[in-house]
Design an enzyme around this catalytic site. Structure first.
Site, mmCIF file in Angstrom:
data_model
loop_
_atom_site.group_PDB
_atom_site.id
_atom_site.type_symbol
_atom_site.label_atom_id
_atom_site.label_comp_id
_atom_site.label_asym_id
_atom_site.label_seq_id
_atom_site.Cartn_x
_atom_site.Cartn_y
_atom_site.Cartn_z
ATOM 1 N N CYS A 112 -54.127 -61.300 -60.121
ATOM 2 C CA CYS A 112 -53.099 -62.203 -60.666
ATOM 3 C C CYS A 112 -52.118 -62.675 -59.597
ATOM 4 O O CYS A 112 -51.367 -63.619 -59.823
ATOM 5 C CB CYS A 112 -52.352 -61.522 -61.800
ATOM 6 S SG CYS A 112 -53.467 -60.959 -63.084
ATOM 7 N N HIS A 251 -45.939 -64.940 -63.402
ATOM 8 C CA HIS A 251 -47.301 -64.701 -63.892
ATOM 9 C C HIS A 251 -47.212 -64.418 -65.390
ATOM 10 O O HIS A 251 -46.372 -63.641 -65.840
ATOM 11 C CB HIS A 251 -47.916 -63.521 -63.143
ATOM 12 C CG HIS A 251 -49.192 -63.047 -63.755
ATOM 13 N ND1 HIS A 251 -50.211 -63.907 -64.051
ATOM 14 C CD2 HIS A 251 -49.596 -61.802 -64.162
ATOM 15 C CE1 HIS A 251 -51.193 -63.215 -64.609
ATOM 16 N NE2 HIS A 251 -50.842 -61.948 -64.686
ATOM 17 N N ASN A 281 -53.322 -64.649 -70.524
ATOM 18 C CA ASN A 281 -53.250 -64.325 -69.100
ATOM 19 C C ASN A 281 -54.461 -64.942 -68.393
ATOM 20 O O ASN A 281 -55.593 -64.522 -68.617
ATOM 21 C CB ASN A 281 -53.255 -62.791 -68.956
ATOM 22 C CG ASN A 281 -53.163 -62.319 -67.525
ATOM 23 O OD1 ASN A 281 -53.368 -63.104 -66.585
ATOM 24 N ND2 ASN A 281 -52.862 -61.049 -67.342
#
Ligand code: ACO
Length: 324
Positions: A112, A251, A281
């Site tokens: 990520c 994020h 996500n």
């Protein structure tokens, strides 16, 4: 001289998977997912729609916004943990699709945090004399999800975001990027099989080792702390205060994580770019996707101060500050 983001782009696949759809697949509920994560739906790539397909769409938009031709690119970096195949780099496939014949191309694997890791390479590359670097975050997370594991499959989605980095003028541009990693936490989020430790085999597939495993609760606590630390490090390094931040683009992992980080920093929620309710996500795609949406929505203007922060498998964490 500073480097600067000259244009942004993004792409998400058409298929929407709602929480109601997931209720039919695993023992979960819309209420649980919304309360614990803030996610309402996510996008899924069509069968055969690969990381390079998503990334190419996002890249084309970013190039058009930046008014840069693919043939002018010096380097293409693709941040991803779900590339088209182990070999070659997905960046090479995108280089071919774009016709970026002068560009070097490689992938960056930092989960990520991949986009921020790649952006720091682009920043250094431009500062040492190169003209244009294309940075793409592209993920097809649906291919590494165990669709029988409710602890992970409700969290992730597919998507891509891209930016073109070039030379800045005056004081505007990328002010700083800080990167961190702590490999002793590598078993918090990982895919056990399919690499050199446990190569692909029938046995490996039978044990479902090709799918992501995550210790969600432990990750949650570390995520809040590392995101806060990373954000503070970025601001301190530039002698900035939280009040000066126009937009925080974090994020997008879990709304509760973002809320906790915002509270700790003293940052109101209306100064945070949030799209995880619609996309979940998307790992390395999450920051450039949210950034592109914010730019298109007019939330980012010349001179805006943008704070970026991420955490992810590795464990990795990172932050950046941009004067737009
Ligand atoms: N639906 C219903 N119940 C569920 C679900 C679900 N989808 N998932 C878990 N549960 C259950 C668990 O089984 C558990 O039940 P039990 O008490 O009977 O054992 C209960 O809910 C609580 O589980 P927790 O894991 O403690 O729930 P938590 O509040 O921590 O939420 C979550 C889980 C959403 C995963 C959260 O911990 C989280 O977001 N963690 C961070 C994950 C993350 O951000 N990862 C990012 C990195 S990804 C990358 O790098 C690629």
């Amino acid at each position: 001289m500073k480097s600067r983001i000259l244009g942004t782009g993004s792409y998400v696949p058409k298929r929407v998977l709602s929480n109601a759809d997931l209720e039919k697949m695993v023992a979960t509920s819309d209420a649980w997912i919304v309360e614990r994560t803030g996610i309402r739906e996510r996008r899924l790539a069509a069968p055969g729609e690969a990381c390079s397909d998503l990334g190419t769409h996002a890249a084309q938009q970013a190039l058009a916004e930046a008014k840069v031709q693919a043939s002018e690119l010096d380097l293409i970096l693709v941040a991803t943990c779900t590339g088209d195949s182990p070999l070659p780099a997905t960046a090479c496939r995108i280089q071919h699709r774009l016709g970026a014949l002068q560009a070097a191309a490689c992938d960056i694997s930092a989960a990520c945090c991949g986009f921020l890791y790649a952006l720091s390479v682009a920043d250094a590359y431009v500062k040492t004399g190169h003209r244009y670097v294309l940075v793409i975050g592209s993920e097809v997370m649906s291919t590494v999800m165990d669709w029988t594991d409710r602890k992970t499959c409700v969290l992730f989605g597919d998507g891509a975001g891209a930016v073109v980095v070039g030379r800045g003028e005056g004081g505007n541009g990328i002010l700083s990027i800080h990167l961190h990693a702590d490999g002793h936490l590598s078993d918090l989020i990982f895919i056990p099989g399919g690499g050199s430790t446990i190569p692909a085999s029938e046995n490996m597939l039978a044990q479902r080792l090709q799918y992501m495993k995550m210790k969600g609760n432990e990750t949650f606590k570390i995520a809040v702390k590392t995101m806060e630390d990373a954000a503070r490090e970025a601001l301190t390094a530039n002698a900035l205060t939280v009040e000066e931040v126009d937009l925080f683009v974090p994020h997008q992992a879990n709304f509760r994580i973002l809320k906790a980080v915002a509270q700790r920093l003293g940052l109101p929620l209306d100064r945070i770019a949030i799209n995880l309710d619609r996309f979940g996500n998307t790992s390395a795609a999450s920051i450039p996707l949210a950034l592109d949406e914010a730019v298109r929505a007019g939330q980012v203007k010349e001179g805006s101060l943008i704070l970026l922060a991420a955490f992810g498998a590795g464990l990795t964490w990172a932050s950046g500050v941009i004067r737009w």
